[in-house]
Design an enzyme around this catalytic site. Structure first.
Site, PDB file in Angstrom:
ATOM      1  N   GLY A 235      64.346 -50.848 -11.725  1.00 12.70           N
ATOM      2  CA  GLY A 235      64.964 -50.444 -13.007  1.00 12.70           C
ATOM      3  C   GLY A 235      66.544 -49.321 -12.373  1.00 12.70           C
ATOM      4  CB  SER A 236      67.924 -47.700 -15.121  1.00 10.87           C
ATOM      5  OG  SER A 236      67.218 -47.153 -15.333  1.00 10.87           O
ATOM      6  CB  THR A 237      70.276 -44.788 -10.790  1.00 11.08           C
ATOM      7  OG1 THR A 237      70.007 -45.460  -9.404  1.00 11.08           O
ATOM      8  CG2 THR A 237      69.948 -43.754 -10.042  1.00 11.08           C
ATOM      9  CB  ALA A 238      69.069 -43.154 -16.007  1.00  8.90           C
ATOM     10  N   GLY A 240      64.826 -43.829 -13.026  1.00  9.73           N
ATOM     11  CA  GLY A 240      64.526 -43.904 -11.555  1.00  9.73           C
ATOM     12  C   GLY A 240      63.877 -42.705 -11.552  1.00  9.73           C
ATOM     13  CD  GLU A 257      63.043 -51.859  -3.462  1.00  9.82           C
ATOM     14  OE1 GLU A 257      65.061 -51.264  -3.634  1.00  9.82           O
ATOM     15  OE2 GLU A 257      62.015 -51.994  -3.102  1.00  9.82           O
ATOM     16  CB  CYS A 291      69.452 -53.756  -8.311  1.00  4.83           C
ATOM     17  SG  CYS A 291      67.872 -54.632  -7.230  1.00  4.83           S
ATOM     18  CD  GLU A 388      73.215 -51.188 -11.521  1.00  3.68           C
ATOM     19  OE1 GLU A 388      72.363 -50.402 -11.547  1.00  3.68           O
ATOM     20  OE2 GLU A 388      72.470 -52.165 -10.662  1.00  3.68           O
TER      21      GLU A 388
END
Lengths: 479, 318
Positions: A235-238, A240, A257, A291, A388
């Site tokens: 999912g999103s980096t935030a 994560g 990921e 992604c 992104e």
């Protein structure tokens, strides 16, 4: 309509036998959720598909307990050979029900049936088939003899490839001997529910796979549950980051990921016909909601204008519309929230001096749509070169030398994917060496295979999915 | 130059040490050489950053004493700014080190072992002086450390063969996965086993081409003497940077630094390592948790500081 136009060719939904309401699949049984049920709508029509239960903390607890029990009593003690045979069965049933799954996925996600039929669903079956073969060969994944499963794996997947991401998570986890609790994304829970039915058809022991639906709070409760041994998140980096923080100081294993801002580098000696197709595939596949999308086009300065002309010409032929139509190239954006994000970022790109051009296609009145768009004159510092977008929007930058291309490609906190287009093999290899990205496609883009490890450098996350490395994420060294 | 002195030993010892300072040359070094008529030349233990040996910009030092509390040396006490300089030097040096051939990196690591062997006596001496080990035990530890450098030297051109793979994908592609260095690795070295503990965390990070900023544990003298060995072993400047000082003070800056790719907390068990791991999550650093963490002297330890890159090469249809 002339003889050159395409007649509508929609795939029938009559193959689906959907229920009005889906519960939680825990311990091999369906049960209602403690939270407030929610609807999933089809992004192309905004019509409700079905209602889904929301798992609250009590449900998460029950799901983890069911997974623990199955791990202890059934799946953990089972031979690798038998685990593998269950996974082979699942792979076969997935193939048998491929059309149904493709229709359901296109309906729920909004992506073209061409993609679900030819990419998503075949890969799902292949993923289970690949991992099935690992189950009795774990001594060779590279952790020494007799590696051990972690136990209960908590898995959270995104909405862009719902069933494919489910397979990337569940297949290796089960092959390694873990049991799982998986939460699909709240806007795309449908195919996970169909997968529950497939587990039952395969006779998979109760509790080995538990599927709980819900929003962020459900996921948060799941990864924080004290009886979870392994967390895998896409999912999103935030989000994560949040999960990595929540797991700090625990003994839980984590693979992530996350986001990406992939560079697709086109040198002036590239085979241009293929490169144009590769650029289109890189950013408009799945409406760019990928992604590893090639969202930054780095084109050598001397061919910039020629590439742009040909790209726009090609983009003008993309057919946007009904995801269930077999001729559709570009489907619907998954949700209003995502559509708003794309719109906001493109506006920012224009405000910062970018020049946007969109394919001249008519957008349907209902549903969430964004025309394939290319933004030229983008600076490395522009918002749309850095953030992104997760939509069908290509940012174009130029370079003169390979060194400049490499520097620009690597100038991002992300490091998931990159593409290189050139006819010169030695240059391709040298550039690939220097790119800080987990997957590099040369003269191709957006290719996936269960035998091929996938995952990011830097803030695109850690751990790999696919191949030997993907199996390692679900195992610890033997004693 | 030294403005503050902080003893690592008990208050009583500290008092004794202060007394010893005023009564120089009553230090153990002098005592040990008492039989010799010649006055020896003690070493200034400074930091190791970018291949140079600067003092801490803060001007601070930490007094190191022997087992009986007698003065041995003033070791530079690194600051936040030194840590940032070290990360900058590590970042600058990393591509060159990673870009060297595996054979070359192997030879440099082996060279470290060679030079260490020649200076074994010095390391034994420092260990005996500061850790209270017997000469025989200290020698064993130093020899194990030298052998560990040799072991790692032999891995540089083999890790790719066991950590990477050719992938049989369903299509006309040559598909290969290779391990590559993660980048800049910040290391809190083990608090025990001096040079050996230090080697067990630094050497594996170097094998594939990472650069390192390391805060040594209990053996600051060994760490700086090792830096002198590295500086004369064809290891490019900046590949290893040594920050002697207070790990609890330095670690948070390294954990939050956006240009650090991985954080090895092997020796951070006694620090507030949970908040270090939380801080590292902000930039999604790879984190090795405190001991037992990942066992030393294993390929997994080397691979933990690598990234798998998978490359798809299109094959033409003939």
């Amino acid at each position: 309509m002339t003889f050159l136009d395409y007649a509508p060719a929609p795939e029938s939904t009559s193959i689906l036998g959907l229920r009005d309401e889906y519960g939680l699949f825990i311990g091999g049984e369906w049960r209602p959720g403690g939270g407030t049920s929610f609807a999933s709508v089809s992004p192309s029509t905004e019509r409700q598909i079905a209602m889904f239960a929301a798992a609250d903390e009590g449900d998460v607890d029950a799901a983890v307990a069911a997974a623990r029990k199955a791990y202890r009593n059934v799946w953990g003690p089972m031979s690798g050979r038998d685990r593998g045979k269950y996974l082979f069965r699942i792979a076969r049933i997935l193939q048998e029900r491929a059309r149904e799954l493709a229709v359901a996925e296109s309906l729920d996600n909004g992506k073209p049936i061409k993609e679900t039929r030819d990419a998503d669903v075949p890969l799902v079956a292949q993923w289970f088939f690949h991992c099935a073969g690992w189950a009795d060969k774990l001594d060779w994944v590279g952790l020494g003899a007799n590696p051990q499963a972690h136990g209960v794996a908590a898995q959270i997947i995104p909405w862009n490839f719902p069933l494919l991401m489910l397979s990337w998570k569940i297949a290796p986890a089960l092959a390694a001997g873990n049991t799982v609790v998986l939460k699909p994304a709240e806007t795309t829970p449908l195919t996970a529910m169909l997968f529950a039915d497939i587990c039952q058809q395969a006779g998979l022991p109760a509790g080995v796979v538990n599927l709980i639906t819900g929003a962020g709070e459900t996921g948060s409760a799941l990864v924080r549950h004290p009886d979870v041994d392994k967390v895998a998140f896409t999912g999103s980096t935030a989000v994560g980051r949040e999960i990595a923080k929540a797991l700090a100081g625990t003994s839980k294993k984590l693979t992530l990921e996350l986001g990406g801002k992939g560079a697709n580098i086109v040198f002036d000696d590239a085979p241009l016909d293929q490169a144009i197709e590769g650029i289109v595939n890189g950013i408009f596949f799945n409406q760019g909601q990928v992604c590893c999308a090639g969202s930054r086009l780095l084109v050598q300065e001397n061919i910039h204008d020629a590439v742009m002309d040909r790209l726009k010409e090609r983009m003008a032929t993309l057919r946007l519309g009904d995801p269930l139509d077999k001729n559709t190239d570009v489907g619907a954006i998954n949700s209003t929230a995502q559509l708003e994000r794309i719109t906001r970022l493109v506006d920012a790109g224009i405000a910062e001096g970018g020049e946007a051009w969109s394919a001249p296609c008519e957008l349907p009145k209902e549903g969430y749509w964004f025309a394939p768009t290319v933004v030229t004159g983008v600076e490395a510092s522009s918002t749309i070169a850095r953030e992104e977008i997760f939509g069908p929007v290509l940012s174009v930058l130029t370079f003169r030398t390979p060194d400049e291309a490499i520097a620009k490609a690597n100038n991002t906190p992300y490091g998931l994917s990159a593409g290189i287009w050139s006819d010169k093999g030695s240059r391709v290899l040298a550039v690939a060496d220097k790119l800080r990205a987990g997957v590099v496609w040369t003269n191709t883009f957006n290719k996936f295979d269960p035998a091929s490890p996938f995952g990011g450098y830097k803030e695109s996350g850690y751990g790999r999915e696919g191949g030997r490395q993907g199996m390692q994420a679900y195992l610890k060294g033997g004693k | 130059m030294a403005t503050s002195k902080t003893s690592k030993t008990a208050t009583a010892t500290k008092a004794a040490a202060t007394e010893a300072t005023t009564a120089r040359p009553a230090g153990s070094r002098a005592a040990a050489r008492a039989a010799s008529a010649r006055l020896d030349v003690p070493k200034t233990y400074k930091l190791f950053i970018g291949g140079a040996f600067p003092r801490s910009e803060s001007g601070r030092v930490t007094e190191v004493t022997d087992a009986r509390g007698r003065f041995v040396a003033n070791v530079a006490k690194a600051s936040r700014k030194d840590a940032r300089e070290a990360v900058r030097a590590a970042r600058k040096a990393q591509p060159g080190w990673a870009g060297a051939t595996a054979y070359n990196r192997g030879q440099v690591l082996y060279r470290v072992a060679e030079v260490l062997e020649g200076r074994k006596a010095q390391f034994v001496d420092e260990l005996v002086q500061t850790s209270g080990l017997t000469a025989a035990r200290a020698a064993k530890q130093v020899e194990a450390a030298i052998d560990l450098w040799v072991w790692h030297a032999g891995w540089t051109d083999k890790i790719a063969a066991i950590g990477g793979n050719a992938n049989a994908v369903a299509g006309p592609y040559f598909n290969i996965s290779v391990p590559e260095p993660t980048g800049v690795v910040a290391i809190i070295a083990p608090q025990s086993e001096g040079l050996l503990g230090l080697t067990s965390v630094v050497a594996p990070a170097l094998v594939m081409g990472n650069s390192v900023v390391v805060v040594p544990g209990s053996a600051p003298l060994s760490a700086i003497s090792l830096a002198e060995v590295l500086a004369t072993s064809d290891m490019p400047g900046g590949v290893v940077n040594v920050l002697t000082g207070d790990a609890a003070e330095l670690a948070p800056w390294l954990a939050s630094h956006a240009d650090v790719n991985a954080l090895d907390l092997t020796g951070a068990g006694s620090l507030d390592w949970i908040s270090l791991e939380q801080s590292a999550a902000d930039t999604l650093k790879r984190v090795i948790r405190p001991e037992p963490g990942i066992a030393p002297e294993t390929p997994q330890r080397i691979l933990a500081l690598t990234e798998t890159k998978t490359i798809w090469h299109t094959k033409s249809r003939l």
